[in-house]
Design an enzyme around this catalytic site. Sequence first.
Site, short mmCIF file in Angstrom:
data_model
loop_
_atom_site.label_atom_id
_atom_site.label_comp_id
_atom_site.label_asym_id
_atom_site.label_seq_id
_atom_site.Cartn_x
_atom_site.Cartn_y
_atom_site.Cartn_z
N SER A 183 41.08 47.60 38.18
CA SER A 183 41.50 46.40 38.91
C SER A 183 42.65 46.72 39.86
O SER A 183 43.65 47.33 39.48
CB SER A 183 41.94 45.32 37.92
N SER A 184 42.51 46.31 41.13
CA SER A 184 43.60 46.47 42.11
C SER A 184 44.68 45.45 41.80
O SER A 184 44.43 44.25 41.80
CB SER A 184 43.07 46.28 43.53
N GLY A 197 42.02 36.84 44.62
CA GLY A 197 41.44 35.52 44.77
C GLY A 197 42.26 34.49 44.01
O GLY A 197 43.28 34.81 43.39
N THR A 216 37.55 45.71 45.85
CA THR A 216 37.95 47.04 46.31
C THR A 216 36.74 47.87 46.73
O THR A 216 36.79 48.59 47.73
CB THR A 216 38.73 47.75 45.18
N SER A 235 39.53 39.26 39.88
CA SER A 235 39.63 40.64 39.41
C SER A 235 38.32 41.02 38.73
O SER A 235 37.83 40.32 37.86
CB SER A 235 40.79 40.77 38.42
N GLY A 236 37.76 42.15 39.17
CA GLY A 236 36.49 42.59 38.60
C GLY A 236 35.29 42.12 39.37
O GLY A 236 34.15 42.41 38.99
N ASN A 259 38.61 44.10 34.16
CA ASN A 259 38.13 45.16 35.04
C ASN A 259 38.84 46.45 34.67
O ASN A 259 40.06 46.47 34.46
CB ASN A 259 38.43 44.78 36.51
N GLU A 308 43.72 32.24 41.22
CA GLU A 308 43.89 32.55 39.81
C GLU A 308 44.39 31.33 39.05
O GLU A 308 45.27 30.61 39.53
CB GLU A 308 44.88 33.71 39.61
#
Length: 1012
Positions: A217-218, A441, A170, A165-166, A214, A443
């Site tokens: 973040s998606s 990704g 996206t 994330s970040g 982020n 985690e």
Amino acid sequence: MSVSELYSQYTRVWIPDPDEVWRSAELTKDYKEGEKSLQLRLEDETIREYPIDVQSNQLPFLRNPDILVGENDLTALSYLHEPAVLHNLKVRFLESNHIYTYCGIVLVAINPYEQLPIYGQDVIYAYSGQNMGDMDPHIFAVAEEAYKQMAREEKNQSIIVSGESGAGKTVSAKYAMRYFATVSGSASDTNIEEKVLASSPIMEAIGNAKTTRNDNSSRFGKYIQIGFDKRFRIIGANMRTYLLEKSRVVFQADDERNYHIFYQLCAAASLPEFKELALTCAEDFFYTSQGGDTSIEGVDDAEDFEKTRQAFTLLGVRESHQINIFKIIASILHLGNVEIQAERDGESCSISPEDEHLSNFCQLLGVEESQMQHWLCHRKLVTTSETYIKTMSLQQVVNARNALAKHIYAQLFGWIVGHINKALHTPLKQHSFIGVLDIYGFETFDVNSFEQFCINYANEKLQQQFNLHVFKLEQEEYMKEQIPWTLIDFYDNQPCIDLIEAKLGILDLLDEECKVPKGTDQNWAQKLYDRHSGSQHFQKPRMSNTAFIVVHFADKVEYLSDSFLEKNRDTVYEEQINILKASKFPLVADLFHDGTDSAPAATTSSKISVRSARPPLKASNKEHKKTVGHQFRTSLHLLMETLNTTTPHYVRCIKPNDEKLPFRFDPKRAVQQLRACGVLETIRISAAGYPSRWAYHDFYNRYRVLVKKKELANTDKKAICKSVLESLIKDPDKFQFGRTKIFFRAGQVAYLEKLRADKFRAATIMIQKTVRGWLQKVKYRRLKAATLTLQRYCRGHLARRLAEHLRRTRAAVVLQKQYRMRRAHQAYQRVRRATVVIQAFARGMFARRIYHQVLREHKATIIQKHVRSWMARRCFQRLRGAAIVIQCGFRRLKAKQELKALKIEARSAEHLKRLNVGMENKVVQLQRKIDDQNKEFKMLSEQLSAITSTHATEVEKLKEELACYQQSQGGDSSPQLQEEVESLRTELQRAHSERKVLEDAHTREKDELRKM
């Protein structure tokens, strides 16, 4: 090539470092086999002894030559290992500001946290039609490669974008879709490419949120299939979503936010068309205020909401449907603010009928308020013979309310995705497609639960597909070049996948425990320990009986089994759903009908939602409903089937630091992500074969300095290359000759670079020696000839200059004698005349100066005399006045004391006698004092008279002197003398006034003494 040749003096190596992960060093002496340490010099000139494990004989990694540092493809490095990859990425990112780097078929993208001018239309057209290696690495190059392969091979393509994330997943996916929309155009007048891009603001609004890592973040994964016709123009698109984080709807951690759409709607609550939503600011709602700050720096929620509405309009969502969507979203906020009151028994609770938020919730969804009020606090138990209505505790009601809110949002999310797909659908026949997968990704956190388990399970499947694809491409490259190859050993994570999804695996045992009426997380964890304790990918923590460890391809992850069962069941009570099905609003009712219950966005967990590629079979009743884990596994298998039928292209996004600072590189964070995203595995597979590959022409141009002179006569460059390699590298397994390329094992190119550098160094030394000798000889001859010429000319010049000097000296002496005599005589006469004049004036001046000085001294003496007398009198008077004041005060004090004593003794006769005696003495003393003062006054009067007469006499004398002086000097200095006279008169008047003052003071003192 032996180890001693590789690890010789001045060889650069990489050693582990706790801060920088890997640090560069240089050998200060040759290494010999069997030695227990290496002597190294670090970059800061520090000398360090590096120990070597004798048993494993593990030497430090070798560093690549400088020519290879900064390569845009990591597989081109001679030494392929972790420190080389990390250093190359760091150099490109920090020194060259290049955020993209190839790693074979993988594009590594590092988030710069800064907007770069590399995504404009001119850049898109620059990459259009280019081969992947012709230009610098770029997301557009990957998109162009996918587009070209689709057109050339007529095979579907996929671009798989993954990362933390970040990390920029996206954004990378968005730029890839923009490239396709720009390059291919639309096959019709429907502007389908604009609709594809317009879906991004909507998906970001309903699926993105602010996290600690982020700001955008998606919180879901998506797979977008962009369809093309036979002319490879966009005709439509389709979106599949995975892993929606539903738990964010009801809970946010500190410094995080709910989904953007909630805050956008609150920011626009003041608009007239949204008055019926009864919304206020986001801080007033429980579901949007748990994270603290409800705003994001630099983001205008109201402006973003306007963009979201425009995107809805562009995709064909009618205004009425938009209002209904916003009503459903607003109802979720009101549901979170419903106050639930626990009863005294603790086993039941209730909701007030006057609860404003419950009323708003029911009005916005068009459902009956009394029914919803009842079934929020009760549940129905159905047995074979009877049906029971059971109350619920406060915690159960809160959990049920949160589950309902998550379910409503998940169904709405699926409906929006379905509507977007309808807008992007086309009746034209699709010839091929390119899919863009944007997914989480790997985690690992301090506390990992069901959500992280599902995410890491998906990454295990993607990593397996990635490894097989990379291995397949390596094999195809060898076969195309006709290189004999053996099976390359690569990491196969199939055992880990079997542990999760096989029969009686983790998911199977979880589903089985969910079917048990009284199943618990602890019982499920114990079954895992009993069943999988022998697996190399499963471990039990020493200090816990409710956690388990799975050894994933990237790292070991410890999962806490608490709430696994609840999240896997994802229970939503049927009675509440039935109320929503009966809504008077068609959109709300359609969301919860059985046909759509299992449609596009199938639920995966309280934090995860998966949209299956094919709708699963309708569940006959609540007990037979498929669990979240089962739905997720089915959805993942469908995704893998889709990916396996396409040619994948990989983009691995890397987050360079956790502070979101532009162009700052944290090696520790980068290495963690490189290990997790499979880049290092790609490197390892490449290094296991022949990672370095050179075309014959390039190899000949680079290393022809190593060829002997007689071999250069051969015109066949391929034969020359074979000859030189066979002579330089004795081990034939270290290289292979292909049809168009030479393949090298790891380290061989670095060895050739070393030989080439040594050859150049020896030739350079020989050239330098010869040239420097010739230059010194030429310089000596030139200096010698120049010196002789200079000496000849200098000696003649000096002789001529000496003769001229002698002649000039003799003539100068004669001239000087006559000239000096004349000058001396004239000077003497001039000085004599001047001296006489000066003496006359000086003598007159000195005489006048002496006279004036005597006169001033005389006047000063007089003035000083009067001033001193006046100052003495004034000082005396001041001292006398002060003494009198002091005496008066002291006497008054003493008088009071004596008065007090006298009052006491006043009544006695002895006292009266003493008083009379004292009075007589006092009278005598006062009489004497008066006489003394009279004498003193008389004396002062006489002195004053004498001073006055003296002063008058002096004034008369001065007047006479003034008259004489005026007669002798004329009238030139009369004003000055008049001024002096005036000043003397003024002093005289001042003296008279002082005298009068003294007389008055004497008179007053005399009167006072008389009164006493």
